[in-house]
Design a protein around this motif. Structure first.
Motif, PDB file in Angstrom:
ATOM      1  N   THR A   7     -64.307  32.633 -15.358  1.00 30.53           N
ATOM      2  CA  THR A   7     -64.847  31.291 -15.150  1.00 30.53           C
ATOM      3  C   THR A   7     -64.480  30.768 -13.766  1.00 30.53           C
ATOM      4  OG1 THR A   7     -64.568  30.853 -17.516  1.00 30.53           O
ATOM      5  CG2 THR A   7     -64.925  28.958 -16.086  1.00 30.53           C
ATOM      6  N   GLN A   8     -63.252  31.010 -13.350  1.00 27.59           N
ATOM      7  CA  GLN A   8     -62.803  30.575 -12.027  1.00 27.59           C
ATOM      8  C   GLN A   8     -63.586  31.260 -10.920  1.00 27.59           C
ATOM      9  OE1 GLN A   8     -58.743  31.660 -10.823  1.00 27.59           O
ATOM     10  NE2 GLN A   8     -58.472  29.583 -10.031  1.00 27.59           N
ATOM     11  N   CYS A   9     -63.869  32.557 -11.095  1.00 28.21           N
ATOM     12  CA  CYS A   9     -64.653  33.293 -10.113  1.00 28.21           C
ATOM     13  C   CYS A   9     -66.056  32.711 -10.017  1.00 28.21           C
ATOM     14  CB  CYS A   9     -64.716  34.773 -10.480  1.00 28.21           C
ATOM     15  SG  CYS A   9     -65.779  35.757  -9.412  1.00 28.21           S
ATOM     16  N   ARG A  10     -66.643  32.365 -11.137  1.00 30.08           N
ATOM     17  CA  ARG A  10     -67.990  31.806 -11.131  1.00 30.08           C
ATOM     18  C   ARG A  10     -68.017  30.464 -10.397  1.00 30.08           C
ATOM     19  NH1 ARG A  10     -68.666  31.727 -16.297  1.00 30.08           N
ATOM     20  NH2 ARG A  10     -69.269  33.911 -16.351  1.00 30.08           N
ATOM     21  N   GLU A  11     -66.923  29.714 -10.489  1.00 30.01           N
ATOM     22  CA  GLU A  11     -66.864  28.395  -9.862  1.00 30.01           C
ATOM     23  C   GLU A  11     -66.610  28.469  -8.362  1.00 30.01           C
ATOM     24  OE1 GLU A  11     -63.801  26.582 -12.144  1.00 30.01           O
ATOM     25  OE2 GLU A  11     -65.114  26.058 -13.835  1.00 30.01           O
ATOM     26  N   ARG A  12     -65.720  29.371  -7.936  1.00 32.35           N
ATOM     27  CA  ARG A  12     -65.357  29.397  -6.517  1.00 32.35           C
ATOM     28  C   ARG A  12     -65.982  30.553  -5.742  1.00 32.35           C
ATOM     29  NH1 ARG A  12     -58.919  31.096  -7.025  1.00 32.35           N
ATOM     30  NH2 ARG A  12     -59.259  33.281  -7.630  1.00 32.35           N
ATOM     31  N   GLY A  13     -66.550  31.547  -6.487  1.00 29.13           N
ATOM     32  CA  GLY A  13     -67.262  32.632  -5.824  1.00 29.13           C
ATOM     33  C   GLY A  13     -66.482  33.915  -5.660  1.00 29.13           C
ATOM     34  N   HIS A  33     -51.255  37.808   1.698  1.00 27.66           N
ATOM     35  CA  HIS A  33     -52.349  37.366   2.565  1.00 27.66           C
ATOM     36  C   HIS A  33     -52.830  36.013   2.082  1.00 27.66           C
ATOM     37  CE1 HIS A  33     -52.886  41.254   4.648  1.00 27.66           C
ATOM     38  NE2 HIS A  33     -52.520  41.777   3.498  1.00 27.66           N
ATOM     39  N   GLY A  34     -53.421  35.235   2.981  1.00 26.65           N
ATOM     40  CA  GLY A  34     -53.984  33.952   2.584  1.00 26.65           C
ATOM     41  C   GLY A  34     -55.192  34.167   1.706  1.00 26.65           C
ATOM     42  N   LEU A  35     -55.057  33.912   0.419  1.00 24.76           N
ATOM     43  CA  LEU A  35     -56.128  34.249  -0.521  1.00 24.76           C
ATOM     44  C   LEU A  35     -57.377  33.406  -0.311  1.00 24.76           C
ATOM     45  CD1 LEU A  35     -54.228  34.886  -3.882  1.00 24.76           C
ATOM     46  CD2 LEU A  35     -55.222  36.559  -2.306  1.00 24.76           C
ATOM     47  N   ALA A  36     -57.214  32.135   0.030  1.00 26.84           N
ATOM     48  CA  ALA A  36     -58.399  31.288   0.201  1.00 26.84           C
ATOM     49  C   ALA A  36     -59.271  31.800   1.339  1.00 26.84           C
ATOM     50  CB  ALA A  36     -57.972  29.843   0.464  1.00 26.84           C
ATOM     51  N   ALA A  37     -58.645  32.135   2.469  1.00 25.80           N
ATOM     52  CA  ALA A  37     -59.407  32.642   3.620  1.00 25.80           C
ATOM     53  C   ALA A  37     -59.990  34.014   3.315  1.00 25.80           C
ATOM     54  CB  ALA A  37     -58.510  32.705   4.853  1.00 25.80           C
ATOM     55  N   LEU A  38     -59.205  34.868   2.648  1.00 26.44           N
ATOM     56  CA  LEU A  38     -59.706  36.197   2.306  1.00 26.44           C
ATOM     57  C   LEU A  38     -60.850  36.098   1.314  1.00 26.44           C
ATOM     58  CD1 LEU A  38     -59.495  39.262   2.513  1.00 26.44           C
ATOM     59  CD2 LEU A  38     -57.714  39.196   0.742  1.00 26.44           C
ATOM     60  N   GLY A  39     -60.699  35.213   0.325  1.00 26.04           N
ATOM     61  CA  GLY A  39     -61.771  35.028  -0.652  1.00 26.04           C
ATOM     62  C   GLY A  39     -63.060  34.569   0.009  1.00 26.04           C
ATOM     63  N   ALA A  40     -62.943  33.646   0.957  1.00 23.97           N
ATOM     64  CA  ALA A  40     -64.131  33.165   1.667  1.00 23.97           C
ATOM     65  C   ALA A  40     -64.784  34.285   2.465  1.00 23.97           C
ATOM     66  CB  ALA A  40     -63.745  32.014   2.591  1.00 23.97           C
ATOM     67  N   ARG A  41     -63.966  35.152   3.049  1.00 18.88           N
ATOM     68  CA  ARG A  41     -64.518  36.277   3.826  1.00 18.88           C
ATOM     69  C   ARG A  41     -65.246  37.258   2.915  1.00 18.88           C
ATOM     70  NH1 ARG A  41     -67.021  39.288   5.940  1.00 18.88           N
ATOM     71  NH2 ARG A  41     -66.695  40.604   7.792  1.00 18.88           N
ATOM     72  N   VAL A  42     -64.707  37.524   1.747  1.00 18.41           N
ATOM     73  CA  VAL A  42     -65.355  38.450   0.808  1.00 18.41           C
ATOM     74  C   VAL A  42     -66.630  37.824   0.246  1.00 18.41           C
ATOM     75  CG1 VAL A  42     -65.082  39.712  -1.366  1.00 18.41           C
ATOM     76  CG2 VAL A  42     -63.188  39.604   0.259  1.00 18.41           C
TER      77      VAL A  42
END
Length: 256
Positions: free
Chosen positions: A180-186, A224-233
């Protein structure tokens, strides 16, 4: 280069016809051996394959030699078995437009993050890695191979596939909060769910109808900074989606 420790690999029974036994027990055993070798984090000795499958060593060796003759498995200098180049040939027509679209994106993602980047698709209740790109200039990175399988309910790639494919529980099973979290934030994150000590971030790749075709992921160790890495992925997955759409629209639709 960082080589992950060998995970515990579970091999399930082969495909069956109706509710009966496999149509060909020999073929079923050979395919199980191939799945085991392809999913292992490190090359496996014949005795290890035989023990995991519950087969006699001589029977296992003959099956592996047959697979070797078809270039589906290979051997290293110690005689241990590892996936062969023939697997790549078999995978050529698996979501071809997505794989082609993903290749340059994975290369850029791997080099930008200094992490191993890969493309994963769903095969029933498993997530299967179909393309892998390792970073060119990283001092150390995680080695990952095409053909690796793991349960779709575990690991960031599997969570991303589930998030992209559903809006609720999958196959009647309760949905993990991470889906659910993945669906919300990508993007999804996992640690030590597939390989001990390894971390992963993944994002789903969608088609024009909003269906999940694959997931883009990176695997790494350390902090690693997860927010920045998540945005890059997420950006990489969106680029694969865009490139795949352009490629599919450029394909001929019929005879001239």
């Amino acid at each position: 280069m960082t080589r992950p420790a060998s995970p515990t690999v579970t091999i399930t029974a082969g495909a069956v016809v109706g509710d009966g036994a496999p149509a060909s027990q020999t073929l079923d055993r050979g395919l199980r051996a191939l799945e085991l070798v392809a999913a292992a984090a490190e090359p496996m000795m014949t005795a290890d394959v035989a023990r995991t499958l519950g087969l006699h060593r001589s029977i296992t060796y003959r099956m592996l030699r047959t697979l070797e003759n078809r270039r589906l498995v290979d051997r290293d200098a110690s005689g241990a078995w590892l996936p062969g180049a023939g697997l790549a040939v078999l995978a050529t027509n698996v979501v071809p437009e997505v794989r082609s679209a993903a290749q340059p994106v994975l290369e850029a993602l791997a080099n930008d993050t200094a992490m191993t980047a890969f493309l994963v698709i769903r095969d029933h209740d498993e997530a299967v890695t179909v393309s892998v790109v390792e970073p060119r200039s990283a001092i150390a990175h995680v080695t990952y191979r095409p053909g690796k399988r793991h349960p779709v309910q575990r690991g960031a790639p599997g969570l991303a596939l589930l998030a992209g494919a559903t809006t609720g529980g999958d196959d009647g099973q309760p949905e993990r909060p991470e889906v659910t979290q993945c669906r919300e934030r990508g993007w999804a994150y996992s640690e030590s769910e597939v390989l001990p000590g390894m971390k992963s971030v993944a994002s789903p790749v969608l088609d024009d109808d909003g269906r999940c075709r694959a997931a883009v992921a990176v695997v790494f160790v350390g902090d690693h900074g997860l927010a920045a890495l998540g945005a890059r992925v997420v950006a990489a997955a969106a680029e694969v989606t865009h490139r795949a759409r352009l490629m599919s629209r450029s394909l001929p639709t019929g005879p001239a």
